[in-house]
Scaffold this motif. Structure first.
Motif, PDB file in Angstrom:
ATOM      1  N   ALA A 183       0.777  -1.294   0.026  1.00 63.72           N
ATOM      2  CA  ALA A 183       0.080   0.047  -0.130  1.00 63.72           C
ATOM      3  C   ALA A 183       0.715   1.254  -0.100  1.00 63.72           C
ATOM      4  O   ALA A 183       0.530   2.266  -0.730  1.00 63.72           O
ATOM      5  CB  ALA A 183      -0.878   0.066   1.150  1.00 63.72           C
ATOM      6  N   ILE A 184       2.075   1.300   0.668  1.00 65.93           N
ATOM      7  CA  ILE A 184       2.839   2.460   0.909  1.00 65.93           C
ATOM      8  C   ILE A 184       3.589   2.451  -0.452  1.00 65.93           C
ATOM      9  O   ILE A 184       3.534   3.616  -1.172  1.00 65.93           O
ATOM     10  CB  ILE A 184       4.008   2.102   1.932  1.00 65.93           C
ATOM     11  CG1 ILE A 184       3.286   2.192   3.275  1.00 65.93           C
ATOM     12  CG2 ILE A 184       5.029   3.314   1.721  1.00 65.93           C
ATOM     13  CD1 ILE A 184       4.254   1.795   4.593  1.00 65.93           C
ATOM     14  N   LEU A 185       4.001   1.400  -1.199  1.00 72.06           N
ATOM     15  CA  LEU A 185       4.683   1.650  -2.362  1.00 72.06           C
ATOM     16  C   LEU A 185       3.635   2.103  -3.258  1.00 72.06           C
ATOM     17  O   LEU A 185       4.105   2.786  -4.347  1.00 72.06           O
ATOM     18  CB  LEU A 185       5.113   0.128  -2.856  1.00 72.06           C
ATOM     19  CG  LEU A 185       5.911   0.043  -4.103  1.00 72.06           C
ATOM     20  CD1 LEU A 185       7.012   0.958  -4.173  1.00 72.06           C
ATOM     21  CD2 LEU A 185       6.158  -1.316  -4.523  1.00 72.06           C
ATOM     22  N   PHE A 186       2.324   1.581  -3.358  1.00 69.23           N
ATOM     23  CA  PHE A 186       1.503   1.936  -4.258  1.00 69.23           C
ATOM     24  C   PHE A 186       1.002   3.506  -4.194  1.00 69.23           C
ATOM     25  O   PHE A 186       1.192   4.147  -5.284  1.00 69.23           O
ATOM     26  CB  PHE A 186       0.044   1.221  -4.236  1.00 69.23           C
ATOM     27  CG  PHE A 186      -1.008   1.804  -5.053  1.00 69.23           C
ATOM     28  CD1 PHE A 186      -1.020   1.418  -6.509  1.00 69.23           C
ATOM     29  CD2 PHE A 186      -2.032   2.651  -4.568  1.00 69.23           C
ATOM     30  CE1 PHE A 186      -1.997   1.836  -7.347  1.00 69.23           C
ATOM     31  CE2 PHE A 186      -3.136   3.063  -5.400  1.00 69.23           C
ATOM     32  CZ  PHE A 186      -3.034   2.810  -6.779  1.00 69.23           C
ATOM     33  N   ALA A 187       1.235   3.914  -3.155  1.00 70.52           N
ATOM     34  CA  ALA A 187       0.976   5.318  -2.741  1.00 70.52           C
ATOM     35  C   ALA A 187       1.921   6.178  -2.886  1.00 70.52           C
ATOM     36  O   ALA A 187       1.839   7.316  -3.860  1.00 70.52           O
ATOM     37  CB  ALA A 187       0.515   5.578  -1.135  1.00 70.52           C
ATOM     38  N   SER A 188       3.221   5.836  -2.996  1.00 76.06           N
ATOM     39  CA  SER A 188       4.318   6.471  -3.321  1.00 76.06           C
ATOM     40  C   SER A 188       4.272   6.423  -4.865  1.00 76.06           C
ATOM     41  O   SER A 188       4.689   7.677  -5.334  1.00 76.06           O
ATOM     42  CB  SER A 188       5.585   5.867  -2.588  1.00 76.06           C
ATOM     43  OG  SER A 188       5.806   5.782  -1.226  1.00 76.06           O
ATOM     44  N   THR A 189       4.067   5.524  -5.541  1.00 77.43           N
ATOM     45  CA  THR A 189       4.156   5.691  -7.023  1.00 77.43           C
ATOM     46  C   THR A 189       3.176   6.353  -7.509  1.00 77.43           C
ATOM     47  O   THR A 189       3.383   7.137  -8.462  1.00 77.43           O
ATOM     48  CB  THR A 189       4.070   4.054  -7.451  1.00 77.43           C
ATOM     49  OG1 THR A 189       4.921   3.338  -6.950  1.00 77.43           O
ATOM     50  CG2 THR A 189       3.948   4.236  -8.888  1.00 77.43           C
ATOM     51  N   THR A 190       1.841   6.368  -6.797  1.00 80.97           N
ATOM     52  CA  THR A 190       0.906   7.333  -7.189  1.00 80.97           C
ATOM     53  C   THR A 190       1.394   8.942  -7.210  1.00 80.97           C
ATOM     54  O   THR A 190       1.096   9.861  -8.186  1.00 80.97           O
ATOM     55  CB  THR A 190      -0.489   7.295  -6.527  1.00 80.97           C
ATOM     56  OG1 THR A 190      -0.813   5.848  -6.500  1.00 80.97           O
ATOM     57  CG2 THR A 190      -1.581   8.153  -6.908  1.00 80.97           C
ATOM     58  N   VAL A 191       1.866   9.219  -6.048  1.00 82.12           N
ATOM     59  CA  VAL A 191       2.363  10.284  -5.809  1.00 82.12           C
ATOM     60  C   VAL A 191       3.427  10.976  -6.875  1.00 82.12           C
ATOM     61  O   VAL A 191       3.536  11.980  -7.301  1.00 82.12           O
ATOM     62  CB  VAL A 191       2.884  10.816  -4.259  1.00 82.12           C
ATOM     63  CG1 VAL A 191       3.643  12.108  -4.326  1.00 82.12           C
ATOM     64  CG2 VAL A 191       1.595  10.661  -3.117  1.00 82.12           C
ATOM     65  N   MET A 192       4.277  10.147  -6.927  1.00 84.36           N
ATOM     66  CA  MET A 192       5.310  10.132  -7.986  1.00 84.36           C
ATOM     67  C   MET A 192       4.804  10.323  -9.497  1.00 84.36           C
ATOM     68  O   MET A 192       5.632  11.122 -10.280  1.00 84.36           O
ATOM     69  CB  MET A 192       6.468   9.202  -7.917  1.00 84.36           C
ATOM     70  CG  MET A 192       7.438   8.950  -6.701  1.00 84.36           C
ATOM     71  SD  MET A 192       8.358   7.659  -6.554  1.00 84.36           S
ATOM     72  CE  MET A 192       9.438   7.870  -8.057  1.00 84.36           C
ATOM     73  N   ALA A 193       3.943   9.733  -9.853  1.00 81.78           N
ATOM     74  CA  ALA A 193       3.330   9.920 -11.056  1.00 81.78           C
ATOM     75  C   ALA A 193       2.628  11.098 -11.259  1.00 81.78           C
ATOM     76  O   ALA A 193       2.290  11.330 -12.501  1.00 81.78           O
ATOM     77  CB  ALA A 193       2.212   8.557 -11.348  1.00 81.78           C
ATOM     78  N   ASP A 194       2.438  12.007 -10.228  1.00 82.14           N
ATOM     79  CA  ASP A 194       1.663  13.278 -10.275  1.00 82.14           C
ATOM     80  C   ASP A 194       2.584  14.133 -11.258  1.00 82.14           C
ATOM     81  O   ASP A 194       3.550  14.462 -10.810  1.00 82.14           O
ATOM     82  CB  ASP A 194       1.053  13.909  -9.196  1.00 82.14           C
ATOM     83  CG  ASP A 194      -0.050  13.029  -8.738  1.00 82.14           C
ATOM     84  OD1 ASP A 194      -0.731  12.120  -9.467  1.00 82.14           O
ATOM     85  OD2 ASP A 194      -0.497  13.201  -7.425  1.00 82.14           O
ATOM     86  N   PRO A 195       2.143  14.442 -12.495  1.00 80.29           N
ATOM     87  CA  PRO A 195       3.194  15.502 -13.079  1.00 80.29           C
ATOM     88  C   PRO A 195       3.274  16.838 -12.733  1.00 80.29           C
ATOM     89  O   PRO A 195       2.008  17.406 -11.881  1.00 80.29           O
ATOM     90  CB  PRO A 195       2.444  15.617 -14.448  1.00 80.29           C
ATOM     91  CG  PRO A 195       1.074  15.317 -14.297  1.00 80.29           C
ATOM     92  CD  PRO A 195       1.005  14.271 -13.090  1.00 80.29           C
ATOM     93  N   ILE A 196       4.131  17.588 -12.702  1.00 84.51           N
ATOM     94  CA  ILE A 196       4.118  18.962 -12.520  1.00 84.51           C
ATOM     95  C   ILE A 196       3.284  19.850 -13.822  1.00 84.51           C
ATOM     96  O   ILE A 196       3.838  19.605 -14.786  1.00 84.51           O
ATOM     97  CB  ILE A 196       5.576  19.462 -12.387  1.00 84.51           C
ATOM     98  CG1 ILE A 196       6.235  18.876 -11.169  1.00 84.51           C
ATOM     99  CG2 ILE A 196       5.648  20.979 -12.276  1.00 84.51           C
ATOM    100  CD1 ILE A 196       7.834  18.808 -11.070  1.00 84.51           C
ATOM    101  N   THR A 197       2.528  20.695 -13.322  1.00 89.65           N
ATOM    102  CA  THR A 197       1.849  21.378 -14.564  1.00 89.65           C
ATOM    103  C   THR A 197       2.538  22.690 -14.474  1.00 89.65           C
ATOM    104  O   THR A 197       2.489  23.366 -13.588  1.00 89.65           O
ATOM    105  CB  THR A 197       0.392  21.408 -13.883  1.00 89.65           C
ATOM    106  OG1 THR A 197      -0.288  20.110 -13.945  1.00 89.65           O
ATOM    107  CG2 THR A 197      -0.251  22.301 -15.017  1.00 89.65           C
TER     108      THR A 197
END
Length: 329
Positions: free
Chosen positions: A14-28
């Motif tokens: 769950a932690i890995l998934f959350a970290s991956t999700t956060v990292m995947a958010d692009p800088i706009t």
């Protein structure tokens, strides 16, 4: 322990998934500007978007908002400081609220051509002006060319007296206001997006702009005369907020700056060609006559407008004015 291990595994996942999700958010990066996509600035912005996508992929998402879709130049810097837009390229006149020094670019007949403009901008003095906004929370990232300005009007402008009493739209600039006062004309500070309607309805008699803007915004369709005065320069500063720019990860900021530098070079190379193409297209249209000044007529315009330099030299800095004038040599 056998019961705990699956729980820990699930928690780690769950932690890995959350970290991956956060990292995947692009800088706009919202890039707002006021001109059409087919102008040098519009093409520069598209090139920047393309280069960022190629080099940074999903890390950064560049959104383009041309033709004042998001903000006009009069509001974009305030929006930037509020975090509502991350990149803009307002005309140099628009920075008067934040620094007097950039008013040097509005002084009439200061630069003889775009080569002189480029020489000054590349000089130590010109580069130092990019940092003149830091105390206001803005970061200058580079200069973008549009070109030399011409005068369009509802009647021919051959000598300064031809402009007496006529109404001209200007950008928000005290220097440009003084420029038209010097020839006994009336200046009106209006947003770029309103110029066509103002000209079409004869609410104003004329305006000053580059050939590429006069063509792309269809001003030539409602202005029967364009005087090739080359009396001033219309350039932009690509700018961001210090908060956003300094907050970027170092590696991302480096790639974004590299892409921006390359896009600015591309846009500046397009500028001269676009102006020549636009001038010829206007001639070919037969809708607007280009008025060419002879040496005597041009000198009358110079003599009428050059005293404006003295009015603003103290505010700008005489050393900056001198350095700009020296770039003509």
């Amino acid at each position: 322990m056998r019961l705990l291990k699956p729980a820990l595994t699930a928690l780690s996942a769950a932690i890995l998934f959350a970290s991956t999700t956060v990292m995947a958010d692009p800088i706009t990066i919202k890039f707002s500007h006021v001109v059409a996509e087919n102008t040098p600035k519009g093409q520069m912005a598209k090139k920047f978007q393309q280069l960022v996508e190629e080099r940074l992929g999903d890390k950064v998402d560049v959104e383009l908002y041309p033709s004042s879709q998001l903000y006009g130049d009069d509001k974009v810097l305030e929006a930037m400081l509020l975090g509502d837009v991350q990149l803009a390229a307002p005309s140099l006149s628009k920075f008067q609220k934040y620094t007097d020094q950039l008013q040097v670019f509005d002084l009439p007949f200061l630069f003889k051509d775009m080569a002189a403009v480029e020489s000054f901008q590349a000089s130590e003095t010109g580069q130092s002006l990019l940092t003149s906004l830091e105390s206001k929370g803005l970061v200058g990232l580079g200069y973008l060319h549009n070109g030399m300005k011409q005068l369009s009007a509802s009647s021919p402008l051959k000598v300064p007296e031809d402009a007496n009493g006529k109404k001209f739209r200007i950008m928000t600039s005290d220097v440009l206001e003084a420029q038209f006062e010097a020839i006994d004309a009336i200046s009106l500070k209006k947003p770029f997006s309103e110029v066509f309607i103002l000209l079409q309805t004869r609410a104003i008699d004329g305006q000053e702009n580059t050939y590429s803007n006069i063509y792309s915004q269809k001003f030539f369709e409602v202005q029967p005369y364009i005087t090739e005065s080359n009396h001033g320069v219309l350039d932009y500063m690509v700018v961001s907020s210090a908060r956003f720019w300094d907050g970027l990860p170092d590696d991302v900021r480096g790639e974004v700056k590299s892409a921006l530098d390359e896009a600015i070079i591309y846009g500046n190379e397009l500028s001269e060609a676009k102006n020549e193409e636009a001038k010829q297209a206007i001639i070919d249209s037969g809708q607007s006559e280009i008025v060419t000044l002879d040496d005597t007529q041009r000198q009358q315009w110079v003599d009428a407008m050059k005293p404006v330099w003295g009015e603003f030299a103290e505010d700008i800095g005489q050393d900056i004015v001198d350095a700009a004038e020296a770039a003509n040599q």
